[in-house]
Design a protein around this motif. Structure first.
Motif, PDB file in Angstrom:
ATOM      1  N   VAL A   1      -8.678 -10.668  -0.769  1.00  0.00           N
ATOM      2  CA  VAL A   1      -7.770 -11.718  -0.295  1.00  0.00           C
ATOM      3  C   VAL A   1      -6.526 -11.098   0.333  1.00  0.00           C
ATOM      4  O   VAL A   1      -6.072 -11.545   1.389  1.00  0.00           O
ATOM      5  CB  VAL A   1      -7.389 -12.691  -1.440  1.00  0.00           C
ATOM      6  N   ILE A   2      -5.977 -10.073  -0.288  1.00  0.00           N
ATOM      7  CA  ILE A   2      -4.790  -9.417   0.272  1.00  0.00           C
ATOM      8  C   ILE A   2      -5.100  -8.875   1.663  1.00  0.00           C
ATOM      9  O   ILE A   2      -4.302  -8.995   2.587  1.00  0.00           O
ATOM     10  CB  ILE A   2      -4.263  -8.316  -0.671  1.00  0.00           C
ATOM     11  N   ARG A   3      -6.275  -8.303   1.840  1.00  0.00           N
ATOM     12  CA  ARG A   3      -6.656  -7.771   3.158  1.00  0.00           C
ATOM     13  C   ARG A   3      -6.852  -8.891   4.186  1.00  0.00           C
ATOM     14  O   ARG A   3      -6.622  -8.684   5.373  1.00  0.00           O
ATOM     15  CB  ARG A   3      -7.898  -6.911   3.052  1.00  0.00           C
ATOM     16  N   GLN A   4      -7.276 -10.071   3.733  1.00  0.00           N
ATOM     17  CA  GLN A   4      -7.396 -11.209   4.653  1.00  0.00           C
ATOM     18  C   GLN A   4      -6.022 -11.666   5.120  1.00  0.00           C
ATOM     19  O   GLN A   4      -5.825 -11.982   6.288  1.00  0.00           O
ATOM     20  CB  GLN A   4      -8.109 -12.382   3.969  1.00  0.00           C
ATOM     21  N   VAL A   5      -5.075 -11.711   4.195  1.00  0.00           N
ATOM     22  CA  VAL A   5      -3.724 -12.173   4.514  1.00  0.00           C
ATOM     23  C   VAL A   5      -2.970 -11.128   5.336  1.00  0.00           C
ATOM     24  O   VAL A   5      -2.242 -11.460   6.253  1.00  0.00           O
ATOM     25  CB  VAL A   5      -2.955 -12.516   3.212  1.00  0.00           C
ATOM     26  N   ASP A   6      -3.161  -9.871   5.002  1.00  0.00           N
ATOM     27  CA  ASP A   6      -2.442  -8.780   5.664  1.00  0.00           C
ATOM     28  C   ASP A   6      -3.433  -7.655   5.977  1.00  0.00           C
ATOM     29  O   ASP A   6      -3.536  -6.685   5.223  1.00  0.00           O
ATOM     30  CB  ASP A   6      -1.314  -8.287   4.749  1.00  0.00           C
ATOM     31  N   PRO A   7      -4.184  -7.783   7.087  1.00  0.00           N
ATOM     32  CA  PRO A   7      -5.239  -6.806   7.387  1.00  0.00           C
ATOM     33  C   PRO A   7      -4.744  -5.371   7.515  1.00  0.00           C
ATOM     34  O   PRO A   7      -5.511  -4.436   7.343  1.00  0.00           O
ATOM     35  CB  PRO A   7      -5.809  -7.287   8.732  1.00  0.00           C
ATOM     36  N   ASN A   8      -3.474  -5.169   7.797  1.00  0.00           N
ATOM     37  CA  ASN A   8      -2.949  -3.819   7.983  1.00  0.00           C
ATOM     38  C   ASN A   8      -2.290  -3.242   6.745  1.00  0.00           C
ATOM     39  O   ASN A   8      -1.659  -2.198   6.810  1.00  0.00           O
ATOM     40  CB  ASN A   8      -1.950  -3.814   9.142  1.00  0.00           C
ATOM     41  N   HIS A   9      -2.439  -3.933   5.627  1.00  0.00           N
ATOM     42  CA  HIS A   9      -1.721  -3.462   4.443  1.00  0.00           C
ATOM     43  C   HIS A   9      -2.232  -2.094   4.000  1.00  0.00           C
ATOM     44  O   HIS A   9      -3.386  -1.749   4.194  1.00  0.00           O
ATOM     45  CB  HIS A   9      -1.796  -4.495   3.308  1.00  0.00           C
ATOM     46  N   GLU A  10      -1.337  -1.354   3.398  1.00  0.00           N
ATOM     47  CA  GLU A  10      -1.656  -0.003   2.934  1.00  0.00           C
ATOM     48  C   GLU A  10      -1.453   0.097   1.435  1.00  0.00           C
ATOM     49  O   GLU A  10      -1.062   1.141   0.928  1.00  0.00           O
ATOM     50  CB  GLU A  10      -0.767   1.003   3.658  1.00  0.00           C
ATOM     51  N   TYR A  11      -1.720  -0.983   0.746  1.00  0.00           N
ATOM     52  CA  TYR A  11      -1.464  -1.028  -0.690  1.00  0.00           C
ATOM     53  C   TYR A  11      -2.736  -0.790  -1.471  1.00  0.00           C
ATOM     54  O   TYR A  11      -3.838  -1.016  -0.988  1.00  0.00           O
ATOM     55  CB  TYR A  11      -0.827  -2.367  -1.073  1.00  0.00           C
ATOM     56  N   ASP A  12      -2.568  -0.325  -2.696  1.00  0.00           N
ATOM     57  CA  ASP A  12      -3.685  -0.063  -3.582  1.00  0.00           C
ATOM     58  C   ASP A  12      -3.711  -1.114  -4.678  1.00  0.00           C
ATOM     59  O   ASP A  12      -2.668  -1.531  -5.184  1.00  0.00           O
ATOM     60  CB  ASP A  12      -3.519   1.329  -4.209  1.00  0.00           C
ATOM     61  N   VAL A  13      -4.913  -1.524  -5.053  1.00  0.00           N
ATOM     62  CA  VAL A  13      -5.117  -2.442  -6.169  1.00  0.00           C
ATOM     63  C   VAL A  13      -5.791  -1.609  -7.255  1.00  0.00           C
ATOM     64  O   VAL A  13      -6.927  -1.170  -7.089  1.00  0.00           O
ATOM     65  CB  VAL A  13      -5.991  -3.648  -5.756  1.00  0.00           C
ATOM     66  N   ASP A  14      -5.060  -1.357  -8.337  1.00  0.00           N
ATOM     67  CA  ASP A  14      -5.550  -0.459  -9.384  1.00  0.00           C
ATOM     68  C   ASP A  14      -5.580  -1.147 -10.745  1.00  0.00           C
ATOM     69  O   ASP A  14      -4.630  -1.846 -11.119  1.00  0.00           O
ATOM     70  CB  ASP A  14      -4.642   0.781  -9.494  1.00  0.00           C
TER      71      ASP A  14
ATOM     72  N   VAL B   1      10.978   3.118 -26.879  1.00  0.00           N
ATOM     73  CA  VAL B   1      10.337   3.260 -25.579  1.00  0.00           C
ATOM     74  C   VAL B   1       8.864   3.586 -25.814  1.00  0.00           C
ATOM     75  O   VAL B   1       8.537   4.522 -26.545  1.00  0.00           O
ATOM     76  CB  VAL B   1      11.027   4.347 -24.733  1.00  0.00           C
ATOM     77  N   LYS B   2       7.994   2.779 -25.186  1.00  0.00           N
ATOM     78  CA  LYS B   2       6.556   2.946 -25.372  1.00  0.00           C
ATOM     79  C   LYS B   2       5.854   3.096 -24.030  1.00  0.00           C
ATOM     80  O   LYS B   2       6.321   2.587 -23.017  1.00  0.00           O
ATOM     81  CB  LYS B   2       5.964   1.722 -26.074  1.00  0.00           C
ATOM     82  N   ARG B   3       4.742   3.796 -24.072  1.00  0.00           N
ATOM     83  CA  ARG B   3       3.867   3.905 -22.907  1.00  0.00           C
ATOM     84  C   ARG B   3       3.301   2.515 -22.605  1.00  0.00           C
ATOM     85  O   ARG B   3       2.917   1.786 -23.519  1.00  0.00           O
ATOM     86  CB  ARG B   3       2.723   4.867 -23.204  1.00  0.00           C
ATOM     87  N   ILE B   4       3.248   2.169 -21.320  1.00  0.00           N
ATOM     88  CA  ILE B   4       2.644   0.895 -20.945  1.00  0.00           C
ATOM     89  C   ILE B   4       1.549   1.123 -19.912  1.00  0.00           C
ATOM     90  O   ILE B   4       1.644   2.030 -19.079  1.00  0.00           O
ATOM     91  CB  ILE B   4       3.679  -0.115 -20.403  1.00  0.00           C
ATOM     92  N   ILE B   5       0.524   0.309 -20.008  1.00  0.00           N
ATOM     93  CA  ILE B   5      -0.601   0.385 -19.081  1.00  0.00           C
ATOM     94  C   ILE B   5      -0.892  -1.036 -18.607  1.00  0.00           C
ATOM     95  O   ILE B   5      -1.626  -1.771 -19.261  1.00  0.00           O
ATOM     96  CB  ILE B   5      -1.848   0.997 -19.749  1.00  0.00           C
ATOM     97  N   PRO B   6      -0.299  -1.445 -17.483  1.00  0.00           N
ATOM     98  CA  PRO B   6      -0.583  -2.785 -16.974  1.00  0.00           C
ATOM     99  C   PRO B   6      -2.079  -2.937 -16.676  1.00  0.00           C
ATOM    100  O   PRO B   6      -2.734  -1.983 -16.230  1.00  0.00           O
ATOM    101  CB  PRO B   6       0.236  -2.871 -15.693  1.00  0.00           C
ATOM    102  N   ASP B   7      -2.610  -4.128 -16.895  1.00  0.00           N
ATOM    103  CA  ASP B   7      -4.033  -4.354 -16.654  1.00  0.00           C
ATOM    104  C   ASP B   7      -4.397  -4.199 -15.191  1.00  0.00           C
ATOM    105  O   ASP B   7      -5.451  -3.664 -14.858  1.00  0.00           O
ATOM    106  CB  ASP B   7      -4.441  -5.753 -17.143  1.00  0.00           C
ATOM    107  N   LEU B   8      -3.514  -4.643 -14.292  1.00  0.00           N
ATOM    108  CA  LEU B   8      -3.820  -4.606 -12.865  1.00  0.00           C
ATOM    109  C   LEU B   8      -2.505  -4.554 -12.089  1.00  0.00           C
ATOM    110  O   LEU B   8      -1.571  -5.287 -12.411  1.00  0.00           O
ATOM    111  CB  LEU B   8      -4.601  -5.872 -12.484  1.00  0.00           C
ATOM    112  N   VAL B   9      -2.433  -3.678 -11.103  1.00  0.00           N
ATOM    113  CA  VAL B   9      -1.238  -3.603 -10.258  1.00  0.00           C
ATOM    114  C   VAL B   9      -1.643  -3.528  -8.789  1.00  0.00           C
ATOM    115  O   VAL B   9      -2.710  -3.003  -8.444  1.00  0.00           O
ATOM    116  CB  VAL B   9      -0.316  -2.398 -10.598  1.00  0.00           C
ATOM    117  N   VAL B  10      -0.765  -4.067  -7.940  1.00  0.00           N
ATOM    118  CA  VAL B  10      -0.880  -3.910  -6.496  1.00  0.00           C
ATOM    119  C   VAL B  10       0.394  -3.185  -6.094  1.00  0.00           C
ATOM    120  O   VAL B  10       1.502  -3.675  -6.327  1.00  0.00           O
ATOM    121  CB  VAL B  10      -0.993  -5.269  -5.771  1.00  0.00           C
ATOM    122  N   HIS B  11       0.231  -1.997  -5.530  1.00  0.00           N
ATOM    123  CA  HIS B  11       1.373  -1.126  -5.260  1.00  0.00           C
ATOM    124  C   HIS B  11       1.005  -0.127  -4.182  1.00  0.00           C
ATOM    125  O   HIS B  11      -0.104  -0.113  -3.676  1.00  0.00           O
ATOM    126  CB  HIS B  11       1.775  -0.394  -6.543  1.00  0.00           C
TER     127      HIS B  11
END
Length: 186
Positions: A61-74, A99-109
């Motif tokens: 969907v992100i690529r449909q909205v912004d075909p030139n995006h250079e972001y990663d979905v991890d 302070v604790k380590r965090i691991i988000p389930d999903l990021v777009v960055h």
């Protein structure tokens, strides 16, 4: 199943990554996932499997909205803290201050990108399968910290998703439980 108003926001290409546009992308990905991935939901597969498959819909969907995006979905990307790409993400616990380590389930960055702020972070998502308020509490606190403007991460939007797998056919699927912008629930 929850249906979303999917009127596409004004897509000024210079402003493609506003909270409204990013939320539109998430909502559209949810609709497409829920329509096509009934097997995963009906067979009560694990949260990581559901989240991993959902990430594929979101990226599309992100690529449909912004075909030139250079972001990663991890999925479960735990790096990028204190302006260093290879440093493990950490966040102070609101209750204890530890302070604790965090691991988000999903990021777009954008990986390996450094600005004065540190990173270009668009969306952070936490997901719970059959989530209850008590199960989601710590994930919601994490989303507040990840989206806070005065924080170390600066995600544009944070979203708490609930993957309902045993609630009856009409209520099964992914739904949005909460949305965070600037460290506050909206």
């Amino acid at each position: 199943m929850e249906y979303y108003n999917l009127c596409i926001p004004n897509l000024d290409l210079a402003k493609t990554h506003t909270a409204d546009v990013l939320l539109y992308c998430v909502k559209k990905a949810i609709c497409e996932f829920n329509a096509r991935e009934t097997f995963l939901i009906e067979n009560d597969v694990g949260e990581r499997c559901i989240c991993g498959k959902f990430s594929m819909y979101l990226e599309c969907v992100i690529r449909q909205v912004d075909p030139n995006h250079e972001y990663d979905v991890d999925v479960e990307y735990d790096r990028g803290y204190d302006a260093h790409e290879n440093t493990i993400k950490r966040l102070a616990d609101e209750e204890t201050g530890n302070v604790k380590r965090i691991i988000p389930d999903l990021v777009v960055h954008k990986r390996k990108y450094t600005l004065p702020y540190g990173f270009i972070n668009l969306i952070c998502i936490e997901m719970k399968k059959n989530g209850t308020p008590s199960k989601m509490k710590s994930d919601k606190e994490r989303l507040k910290g990840l989206t806070a403007r005065n924080g170390q991460f600066g995600y544009t939007i944070g979203i708490m998703l609930n993957a309902k797998t045993n609630c009856g056919e009409s209520q099964n699927g992914i739904t949005i439980d909460a949305i965070y912008i600037d460290g506050r629930e909206h």
